[in-house]
Design a protein around this motif. Structure first.
Motif, mmCIF file in Angstrom:
data_model
loop_
_atom_site.group_PDB
_atom_site.id
_atom_site.type_symbol
_atom_site.label_atom_id
_atom_site.label_comp_id
_atom_site.label_asym_id
_atom_site.label_seq_id
_atom_site.Cartn_x
_atom_site.Cartn_y
_atom_site.Cartn_z
ATOM 1 N N ASN A 266 0.833 -1.203 0.000
ATOM 2 C CA ASN A 266 0.000 0.000 0.000
ATOM 3 C C ASN A 266 0.870 1.256 0.000
ATOM 4 O O ASN A 266 0.586 2.230 -0.713
ATOM 5 C CB ASN A 266 -0.916 -0.018 1.223
ATOM 6 C CG ASN A 266 -2.225 0.714 0.989
ATOM 7 O OD1 ASN A 266 -2.804 0.621 -0.073
ATOM 8 N ND2 ASN A 266 -2.678 1.435 1.997
ATOM 9 N N PHE A 269 2.951 1.450 -3.617
ATOM 10 C CA PHE A 269 2.231 1.612 -4.886
ATOM 11 C C PHE A 269 0.936 2.431 -4.779
ATOM 12 O O PHE A 269 0.260 2.646 -5.780
ATOM 13 C CB PHE A 269 1.913 0.230 -5.476
ATOM 14 C CG PHE A 269 3.130 -0.614 -5.676
ATOM 15 C CD1 PHE A 269 4.056 -0.298 -6.671
ATOM 16 C CD2 PHE A 269 3.369 -1.718 -4.867
ATOM 17 C CE1 PHE A 269 5.179 -1.087 -6.862
ATOM 18 C CE2 PHE A 269 4.502 -2.502 -5.053
ATOM 19 C CZ PHE A 269 5.414 -2.187 -6.055
ATOM 20 N N ALA A 273 -3.722 0.818 -5.729
ATOM 21 C CA ALA A 273 -3.188 -0.536 -5.885
ATOM 22 C C ALA A 273 -3.587 -1.406 -4.694
ATOM 23 O O ALA A 273 -3.933 -2.586 -4.852
ATOM 24 C CB ALA A 273 -1.673 -0.490 -6.028
ATOM 25 N N ALA A 276 -7.214 -2.455 -5.142
ATOM 26 C CA ALA A 276 -7.334 -3.500 -6.161
ATOM 27 C C ALA A 276 -6.866 -4.842 -5.604
ATOM 28 O O ALA A 276 -7.453 -5.901 -5.896
ATOM 29 C CB ALA A 276 -6.539 -3.126 -7.400
ATOM 30 N N LEU A 277 -5.809 -4.814 -4.806
ATOM 31 C CA LEU A 277 -5.305 -6.041 -4.194
ATOM 32 C C LEU A 277 -6.326 -6.636 -3.233
ATOM 33 O O LEU A 277 -6.574 -7.854 -3.230
ATOM 34 C CB LEU A 277 -3.999 -5.742 -3.466
ATOM 35 C CG LEU A 277 -3.340 -6.924 -2.733
ATOM 36 C CD1 LEU A 277 -3.039 -8.064 -3.703
ATOM 37 C CD2 LEU A 277 -2.070 -6.471 -2.029
ATOM 38 N N VAL A 333 -1.385 -6.606 -10.156
ATOM 39 C CA VAL A 333 -2.135 -5.358 -10.093
ATOM 40 C C VAL A 333 -1.419 -4.330 -10.950
ATOM 41 O O VAL A 333 -0.238 -4.036 -10.714
ATOM 42 C CB VAL A 333 -2.260 -4.845 -8.639
ATOM 43 C CG1 VAL A 333 -2.967 -3.487 -8.611
ATOM 44 C CG2 VAL A 333 -3.000 -5.853 -7.776
ATOM 45 N N ASP A 334 -2.118 -3.797 -11.961
ATOM 46 C CA ASP A 334 -1.532 -2.801 -12.871
ATOM 47 C C ASP A 334 -0.232 -3.304 -13.489
ATOM 48 O O ASP A 334 0.750 -2.554 -13.624
ATOM 49 C CB ASP A 334 -1.288 -1.480 -12.131
ATOM 50 C CG ASP A 334 -2.571 -0.814 -11.679
ATOM 51 O OD1 ASP A 334 -3.611 -1.042 -12.330
ATOM 52 O OD2 ASP A 334 -2.538 -0.082 -10.670
ATOM 53 N N ARG A 336 1.901 -5.238 -12.234
ATOM 54 C CA ARG A 336 2.940 -5.562 -11.248
ATOM 55 C C ARG A 336 2.572 -6.851 -10.526
ATOM 56 O O ARG A 336 1.412 -7.086 -10.202
ATOM 57 C CB ARG A 336 3.083 -4.449 -10.204
ATOM 58 C CG ARG A 336 3.437 -3.083 -10.762
ATOM 59 C CD ARG A 336 3.666 -2.119 -9.592
ATOM 60 N NE ARG A 336 3.879 -0.766 -10.054
ATOM 61 C CZ ARG A 336 2.928 0.143 -10.187
ATOM 62 N NH1 ARG A 336 1.680 -0.194 -9.908
ATOM 63 N NH2 ARG A 336 3.203 1.360 -10.610
ATOM 64 N N LEU A 338 2.578 -8.756 -7.194
ATOM 65 C CA LEU A 338 2.642 -8.418 -5.774
ATOM 66 C C LEU A 338 2.530 -9.687 -4.936
ATOM 67 O O LEU A 338 1.814 -10.622 -5.287
ATOM 68 C CB LEU A 338 1.508 -7.455 -5.403
ATOM 69 C CG LEU A 338 1.425 -6.165 -6.226
ATOM 70 C CD1 LEU A 338 0.230 -5.338 -5.793
ATOM 71 C CD2 LEU A 338 2.718 -5.357 -6.082
#
Length: 399
Positions: A266, A269, A273, A276-277, A333-334, A336, A338
């Motif tokens: 958090n 990003f 993000a 979304a996660l 996410v985007d 990336r 994670l």
């Protein structure tokens, strides 16, 4: 026959024939008094005069009777004419009123139909009713309306109440005629249609209002980010689940889940993000449990799973380990990749507690121990954990 040679029998016969014909004419022409009198008086008067000229008590008596009959015909024809005209006026008014009533219903914006009291089939329906049901009007006429409602038994119960003389107003019904969920407020009245007893029904479409109410209620009991139940709904559901478990003699488990390594994601990003996660985490949790189980988001990165009808503690730990494994897999996410993890505490009814407050507290304590344990991401509550957690918390405050 009207001659000096006429006998009493002949005259009497003629009197009865003339009287009978006059009475029949009076009835046939009663709607028009002028015609009735205009026919009877010329027919009776010559005979009346002839009998009176014969002289003698018998003939004078017969002429008096004929005179009284003539007066009776005139007076009665007047009364009958008035009665027939009044009946005609009332009947015409009733037909006109029914036509106006039908026209009003046909053009009413309120969905309206009338059904036969005995058969229950539709006798009349307007276009607003057809639009509400999303079906052609022709297919609705002479059909049984019960099939149009989500609960036909509820509609049948309303018909029974109406048959007992009860008037029903603003009764909530769900329509399922076209497969689209709709809600109406229904009003039922007993009436007459074409001289037959009928049920008049009005339906006010409140689908939009009902959906708005459901949306507001959903927001009150669900997390806006993940759409999972929130803490309020969790507490209510847990209380109901405990009552059911006690009644059925089954076990249930509370899994308290805290995400590890979420805060660095958090911070690095951004909140978008992180949001979304969390949404992806929610979906993976749903994939790990049965449809009968319950998942709630109770904090930023904290979730609670309620498992129903367990056979043993092993059932709860298997699900918890399945969740840990699912959350260890990479998230994207985007663009990336994670990585996070999870620590899970488990408390069970009736082994550890008998009320919702203690179950939640013990699962939280067990989760705290799981977070401290480098080797186990899942810990089942044991009685010694509560005092140990208090000591650890006190030492942390002192230092």
């Amino acid at each position: 026959m009207l001659s000096q040679a006429a006998q009493v029998a002949d005259i009497t016969y003629l009197v009865f024939v003339t009287g009978g014909l006059s009475a029949a004419a009076m009835i046939s022409l009663a709607i028009d008094r002028a015609s009735s009198v205009g026919f009877v008086v010329p027919a009776v008067t010559p005979l009346l005069v002839f009998i009176a000229l014969q002289g003698g008590e018998l003939y004078l008596g017969m002429s008096a009777m004929m005179l009284l009959f003539l007066v009776f015909v005139v007076l009665t024809s007047t009364r009958i004419e008035r009665t027939l005209h009044e009946n005609y006026r009332l009947r015409t008014k009733a037909v006109e009123d029914e036509a106006r009533f039908r026209s009003m219903l046909e053009h009413s914006p309120v969905a309206t139909c009338m059904t036969d009291v005995e058969t229950g089939k539709v006798l009349f329906a307007n276009q607003s009713y057809a639009r509400l049901m999303r079906l052609p009007l022709d297919s609705l006429l002479h059909a049984e309306p019960a099939r149009l409602f989500a609960d036909p038994d509820a509609y049948a119960a309303l018909r029974s109440r109406l048959a007992s003389g009860e008037e029903i107003s603003d009764h909530l019904l769900e329509i399922a005629a076209s497969g689209v969920q709709q809600w109406v407020l229904a009003t039922f009245l007993r009436t007459q249609y074409h001289d037959k007893p009928a049920n008049l029904m009005w339906f006010y479409d409140i689908t939009d209002r009902k959906r708005s109410e459901e949306a507001v209620q959903h927001l009150a009991y669900h997390d806006t980010l993940t759409d999972l139940p929130n803490r309020i709904l969790l507490n209510e559901s847990l209380d109901r689940a405990l009552l059911a478990a006690e009644r059925e003699g089954t076990s249930l488990a509370v899994l308290f889940i805290d995400l590890d390594k979420f805060k660095p994601v958090n911070d690095a990003f951004g909140h978008a993000a992180g949001d979304a996660l969390l949404q992806q985490v929610s979906q993976r949790l749903l994939d790990c449990v049965r449809k009968s189980d319950f998942i709630a988001r109770v904090g930023g990165d904290e979730f609670v799973v309620l498992l129903h009808a367990l056979q043993s503690i092993a059932d709860a730990t298997v699900t918890a380990e399945k969740i840990v494994e699912a959350l260890q897999r990479p998230f994207v996410v985007d663009g990336r990749e994670l990585h996070i993890a999870a620590s899970i505490g488990v408390a069970l009814y009736p082994q550890h507690a008998h009320n919702s407050g203690d179950l939640m507290q013990f699962a939280d304590v067990a989760m705290y121990y799981a977070k401290l344990d480098d080797e186990a991401a899942v810990r089942v509550y044991t009685p010694g954990m509560a005092s140990g957690a208090e000591n650890i918390s006190r030492n942390e405050r002192e230092h």
